[in-house]
Scaffold this motif. Structure first.
Motif, mmCIF file in Angstrom:
data_model
loop_
_atom_site.group_PDB
_atom_site.id
_atom_site.type_symbol
_atom_site.label_atom_id
_atom_site.label_comp_id
_atom_site.label_asym_id
_atom_site.label_seq_id
_atom_site.Cartn_x
_atom_site.Cartn_y
_atom_site.Cartn_z
ATOM 1 N N ALA A 143 -13.158 -59.237 61.355
ATOM 2 C CA ALA A 143 -13.428 -58.415 62.542
ATOM 3 C C ALA A 143 -13.096 -59.145 63.840
ATOM 4 O O ALA A 143 -12.574 -58.541 64.785
ATOM 5 C CB ALA A 143 -14.882 -57.966 62.550
ATOM 6 N N ARG A 144 -13.356 -60.439 63.901
ATOM 7 C CA ARG A 144 -13.122 -61.182 65.145
ATOM 8 C C ARG A 144 -11.633 -61.294 65.474
ATOM 9 O O ARG A 144 -11.259 -61.600 66.608
ATOM 10 C CB ARG A 144 -13.751 -62.578 65.051
ATOM 11 C CG ARG A 144 -13.172 -63.455 63.957
ATOM 12 C CD ARG A 144 -13.897 -64.793 63.840
ATOM 13 N NE ARG A 144 -13.386 -65.600 62.754
ATOM 14 C CZ ARG A 144 -12.309 -66.371 62.851
ATOM 15 N NH1 ARG A 144 -11.660 -66.436 64.009
ATOM 16 N NH2 ARG A 144 -11.888 -67.069 61.828
ATOM 17 N N LEU A 145 -10.777 -61.056 64.483
ATOM 18 C CA LEU A 145 -9.335 -61.114 64.702
ATOM 19 C C LEU A 145 -8.709 -59.731 64.766
ATOM 20 O O LEU A 145 -7.502 -59.583 64.641
ATOM 21 C CB LEU A 145 -8.668 -61.938 63.588
ATOM 22 C CG LEU A 145 -9.051 -63.423 63.530
ATOM 23 C CD1 LEU A 145 -8.325 -64.111 62.380
ATOM 24 C CD2 LEU A 145 -8.758 -64.125 64.860
ATOM 25 N N ARG A 146 -9.561 -58.707 64.969
ATOM 26 C CA ARG A 146 -9.063 -57.338 65.115
ATOM 27 C C ARG A 146 -9.490 -56.803 66.479
ATOM 28 O O ARG A 146 -10.357 -55.928 66.571
ATOM 29 C CB ARG A 146 -9.597 -56.437 64.003
ATOM 30 C CG ARG A 146 -9.132 -56.823 62.614
ATOM 31 C CD ARG A 146 -9.299 -55.652 61.628
ATOM 32 N NE ARG A 146 -10.676 -55.184 61.556
ATOM 33 C CZ ARG A 146 -11.558 -55.578 60.639
ATOM 34 N NH1 ARG A 146 -11.204 -56.456 59.716
ATOM 35 N NH2 ARG A 146 -12.789 -55.096 60.640
ATOM 36 N N PRO A 147 -8.912 -57.321 67.568
ATOM 37 C CA PRO A 147 -9.318 -56.878 68.904
ATOM 38 C C PRO A 147 -8.904 -55.452 69.211
ATOM 39 O O PRO A 147 -9.433 -54.833 70.144
ATOM 40 C CB PRO A 147 -8.609 -57.868 69.835
ATOM 41 C CG PRO A 147 -7.392 -58.278 69.061
ATOM 42 C CD PRO A 147 -7.837 -58.326 67.630
ATOM 43 N N LEU A 148 -7.956 -54.907 68.445
ATOM 44 C CA LEU A 148 -7.468 -53.551 68.662
ATOM 45 C C LEU A 148 -7.468 -52.808 67.333
ATOM 46 O O LEU A 148 -7.389 -53.424 66.262
ATOM 47 C CB LEU A 148 -6.041 -53.573 69.231
ATOM 48 C CG LEU A 148 -5.847 -54.231 70.600
ATOM 49 C CD1 LEU A 148 -4.373 -54.322 70.928
ATOM 50 C CD2 LEU A 148 -6.597 -53.486 71.683
ATOM 51 N N PRO A 149 -7.526 -51.471 67.364
ATOM 52 C CA PRO A 149 -7.430 -50.706 66.118
ATOM 53 C C PRO A 149 -6.069 -50.909 65.458
ATOM 54 O O PRO A 149 -5.125 -51.431 66.070
ATOM 55 C CB PRO A 149 -7.610 -49.256 66.578
ATOM 56 C CG PRO A 149 -8.179 -49.331 67.946
ATOM 57 C CD PRO A 149 -7.707 -50.608 68.537
ATOM 58 N N ARG A 150 -5.956 -50.473 64.237
ATOM 59 C CA ARG A 150 -4.683 -50.576 63.520
ATOM 60 C C ARG A 150 -3.671 -49.614 64.126
ATOM 61 O O ARG A 150 -3.959 -48.426 64.306
ATOM 62 C CB ARG A 150 -4.886 -50.255 62.042
ATOM 63 C CG ARG A 150 -3.665 -50.576 61.176
ATOM 64 C CD ARG A 150 -3.893 -50.173 59.740
ATOM 65 N NE ARG A 150 -2.822 -50.658 58.897
ATOM 66 C CZ ARG A 150 -2.614 -50.273 57.646
ATOM 67 N NH1 ARG A 150 -3.455 -49.378 57.089
ATOM 68 N NH2 ARG A 150 -1.611 -50.757 56.938
ATOM 69 N N PRO A 151 -2.470 -50.078 64.460
ATOM 70 C CA PRO A 151 -1.459 -49.169 65.016
ATOM 71 C C PRO A 151 -1.061 -48.108 63.997
ATOM 72 O O PRO A 151 -1.059 -48.365 62.789
ATOM 73 C CB PRO A 151 -0.272 -50.105 65.324
ATOM 74 C CG PRO A 151 -0.863 -51.479 65.393
ATOM 75 C CD PRO A 151 -2.001 -51.475 64.426
ATOM 76 N N PRO A 152 -0.702 -46.914 64.445
ATOM 77 C CA PRO A 152 -0.223 -45.883 63.519
ATOM 78 C C PRO A 152 1.172 -46.220 63.014
ATOM 79 O O PRO A 152 1.810 -47.174 63.485
ATOM 80 C CB PRO A 152 -0.211 -44.618 64.383
ATOM 81 C CG PRO A 152 0.014 -45.129 65.771
ATOM 82 C CD PRO A 152 -0.709 -46.453 65.840
ATOM 83 N N ARG A 153 1.655 -45.444 62.072
ATOM 84 C CA ARG A 153 3.026 -45.640 61.590
ATOM 85 C C ARG A 153 4.006 -45.401 62.736
ATOM 86 O O ARG A 153 3.792 -44.542 63.586
ATOM 87 C CB ARG A 153 3.330 -44.682 60.439
ATOM 88 C CG ARG A 153 2.529 -44.980 59.178
ATOM 89 C CD ARG A 153 2.987 -44.074 58.052
ATOM 90 N NE ARG A 153 2.208 -44.324 56.840
ATOM 91 C CZ ARG A 153 2.449 -45.306 55.977
ATOM 92 N NH1 ARG A 153 3.458 -46.136 56.200
ATOM 93 N NH2 ARG A 153 1.697 -45.472 54.906
#
Length: 383
Positions: A143-153
């Motif tokens: 979680a600490r290395l996910r500052p942004l949501p996952r980009p879409p395709r």
């Protein structure tokens, strides 16, 4: 005997003079205090607009020495400009803040995280590849290395087939290149329905707002020149992110239009199917206080039969995304976001809408519920 204070620098400093000129318009009335998120949260005068104005003026006049604590007060301003919207004296707080931060950056520099963010956003192709890798790694990252949501395709560039009709060009930006494919597709669909041909010029890039807000005025100006060249000859330049609009308008002039305002002009050509759903609407600070496209957005959403819109207004008046604030101060940004997420959860809404990409990414990183640009909902309902 105490040592003598150093004499003020006698050389003229145009930036300091500009700060003083802007600051001198403030009459210290305090009407800005109730609308300032940072003052509302902490009730500290130094965390208020007039406190920061007084601080910036004193630094410009060399009346006091800069300190780390003072710098922190300037850093923690979210730049929402709600104070501008209510100021009876017409203080241009946004311009003053950027000047003060530019002078501070010359003196102090910037954090590594800020500099890395600016470096990547100024290089769209490299940023796109970085986000492609981030998309692949996102499920496995802590979680600490996910500052942004996952980009879409990745999606193709939008195009419409209305040759010979009204023409508009689209500004994409930097982070939006990876994240707003669905939004660009939605705008293309709405433009087709409105009889508008949508084009996407090559050679464009980041608007420079992130750099300007961080005090990097030189790089912001360079990025503005690049976009001015890319959009040369365009009569209408549409923006999707309220946080980018002012910088794009500064680069390309009056041809820059917020997409909501543009579509609202063509609203008589749009027909929407019934959609019985309750949705929550977050109104970004830049949309309310700078672009002022909220009435156009409300009219467009009201055109969808059966749609119930709940506007989120809990908390401090800002979601906390504030450019790079959500990256350089994630804990503080999350504190501003939390009341809005709680209000959303209690509203019974199935979807959260927000028109600024920074706000949308910040909100999406705090909830499992879908978070979209309002254009995505409108495009799904258009007939």
């Amino acid at each position: 005997m105490p040592p003598a204070m150093p004499a003020p620098d006698a050389r003229p400093d145009p930036a300091a003079a500009a700060v003083v000129a802007l600051a001198d318009r403030c009459v210290q009335c305090g009407l800005c205090l109730p609308v300032c998120p940072t003052y509302t949260r902490g009730r500290l005068e130094a965390e208020s607009p007039r406190g920061r104005i007084a601080l910036a003026r004193a630094w410009a006049l060399q009346a006091i020495e800069p300190t780390a604590i003072g710098d922190r007060h300037l850093d923690q301003c979210l730049g929402c400009r709600s104070c501008e919207a209510v100021c009876p004296a017409g203080v241009e707080y946004g311009a003053l803040l950027q000047l003060a931060r530019t002078r501070r950056r010359t003196r102090r520099g910037a954090s590594l995280r800020q500099r890395l963010t600016e470096w990547f956003t100024a290089r769209p192709q490299l940023l796109s590849r970085a986000f492609g890798l981030y998309r692949l790694l996102h499920p496995a990252l802590p979680a600490r290395l996910r500052p942004l949501p996952r980009p879409p395709r990745v999606m193709g560039q939008p195009a419409t087939g209305n040759q010979g009709a009204t023409t508009a060009t689209l500004f994409i930006g930097c982070v939006a290149g990876a994240y707003e494919g669905p939004v660009r597709d939605a705008l293309a669909r709405l433009c087709t329905a409105a009889g508008v041909e949508l084009r996407t010029p090559a050679g464009q890039g980041c608007c420079g707002a992130i750099h300007a807000h961080g005090g990097n005025a030189g790089e912001a100006a360079r990025l503005g020149r690049r976009n001015r060249e890319a959009f040369a000859g365009s009569d209408t330049v549409l923006t999707l992110a309220s946080g980018c609009h002012e910088a794009v308008a500064a680069a390309v002039g009056a041809s820059a239009l917020d997409a909501f305002g543009f579509l609202d002009r063509h609203r008589d050509r749009l027909r929407f199917a019934e959609r019985r759903e309750r949705v929550a609407l977050h109104l970004p600070c830049t949309q309310r206080n700078v672009v002022k496209s909220v009435p156009a957005l409300r009219r467009l959403l009201a055109s969808v039969p059966g749609l119930e819109v709940v506007e989120l207004d809990a908390g401090f008046g800002c979601c906390g995304a504030a450019g790079t604030a959500m990256l350089v101060d994630p804990e503080g940004a999350a504190e501003y976001r939390q009341p809005l997420l709680e209000q959303f959860a209690a509203s019974g809404a199935t979807l959260l809408l927000s028109a600024n990409i920074g706000c949308r990414l910040h909100l999406a990183n705090g909830t499992a519920a879908p978070v979209q640009h309002p254009l995505e909902l409108l495009a799904a309902a258009v007939r």
